[in-house]
Design an enzyme around this catalytic site. Structure first.
Site, PDB file in Angstrom:
ATOM      1  N   SER A 144      37.070  50.651  -6.103  1.00 48.93           N
ATOM      2  CA  SER A 144      38.388  51.201  -5.745  1.00 48.93           C
ATOM      3  C   SER A 144      38.187  52.176  -4.604  1.00 48.93           C
ATOM      4  CB  SER A 144      38.965  51.955  -6.942  1.00 48.93           C
ATOM      5  OG  SER A 144      40.049  52.771  -6.536  1.00 48.93           O
ATOM      6  N   TYR A 157      38.671  57.716 -14.457  1.00 52.22           N
ATOM      7  CA  TYR A 157      38.684  56.522 -13.592  1.00 52.22           C
ATOM      8  C   TYR A 157      37.857  56.784 -12.329  1.00 52.22           C
ATOM      9  CZ  TYR A 157      40.797  52.688 -10.831  1.00 52.22           C
ATOM     10  OH  TYR A 157      41.022  51.565 -10.060  1.00 52.22           O
TER      11      TYR A 157
END
Ligand code: BGC
Length: 256
Positions: A144, A157
């Site tokens: 990401s 995350y």
């Protein structure tokens, strides 16, 4: 002859979103694919339909990748079904939205176990398979932009994605002498079910779009194309890199 004719690819978390697009893209380019999800539901059926439409073969493994013995069994099953395994895409990922002071142990474990531990040990199982059988394969991780960028309220995350960056860099060094390549793609804001909440809120979406140089969210296929490139021989001299697929989000800056 597609770039992946005769190849077998395992893609985790591939019942929907970016994982599905990757499975379909590999299939379109000639691979047989193993798809995976924690649940066997209508999303899995739809991915199977889309893969089969290309003429490729598909096998579904229902499994939770956060368990070490499970990921070892996944590699074994993949090889049993298609006779070999050439490409691993560590795609499965989850995020939980909560201010730092409200993150529970369960939330933390869920995020870290799927995003980090799962990819870590599945990659280990894949590497051992290659070493034991004297074959060479390639690994692509779906990370990401948040392997680099802060994302308030998503600290676990970000921790998992930052760690994925270092696992990838480390393995590029350790696996390079075996001719095993490993790279990350770092998607920005992509139209997938992980963003369902955001996609339903026009005011949030407008602000986000103004932070993206190309002024639009990405499509899962935008990411799949780069994953396919990294998994193919077109990228045979690429290892240890992160490719941003973010429409310019990460390095966007404006004073207007
Ligand atoms: C997250 C999305 C977020 C995007 C851009 C992704 O990694 O999963 O929730 O919108 O990054 O910030």
């Amino acid at each position: 002859m597609g770039r992946f004719s005769g190849k077998v690819a395992l893609i985790t978390g591939s019942s929907k979103g970016i994982g599905r697009a990757i499975a379909v893209r590999f299939a379109q380019e000639g691979a047989n694919v193993i798809i995976n999800s924690r649940n066997n539901d209508e999303h899995v059926a739809e991915t199977i339909r889309q893969v089969e439409e290309t003429g490729a073969k598909v096998h579904f493994i229902k499994s939770d990748i956060s368990k070490v013995e499970v990921v070892y069994a996944m590699v074994k099953e993949s090889v049993e079904v298609f006779g070999k395994l050439d490409i691993l895409v560590n795609n499965a990922g989850v995020e939980i939205n909560a201010p730092f002071w409200e993150v529970t142990e369960k939330d933390y474990d869920t995020v870290m176990n799927i995003n980090l531990k799962g990819m870590f040990f599945l990659t280990q199982a894949f590497v051992r398979y290659m070493m034991e059988n004297n074959v060479v394969g390639v690994i692509v991780n779906n990370s990401s932009v948040h392997e680099e960028l802060p994302f308030p309220n998503f600290t676990a995350y970000c921790a998992s994605k930052g760690a994925m960056q270092m696992v990838m860099r480390n393995l590029a060094v350790e696996l390079g002498p075996l001719n095993i390549r490993i790279n990350n793609v770092a998607p920005g804001a992509i139209k997938t079910p992980i963003n369902a909440d955001l996609l339903s809120k026009p005011e949030l979406l407008g602000t986000l779009q103004n932070n993206i140089s190309l002024r639009r969210l990405g499509e899962p296929e935008d990411v799949a194309g780069v994953v396919a490139f990294l998994a193919s021989d077109d990228a045979k001299y690429v290892t240890g890199s992160t490719y941003y697929v973010d429409g310019g989000l990460t390095f966007h800056y404006t004073e207007q």
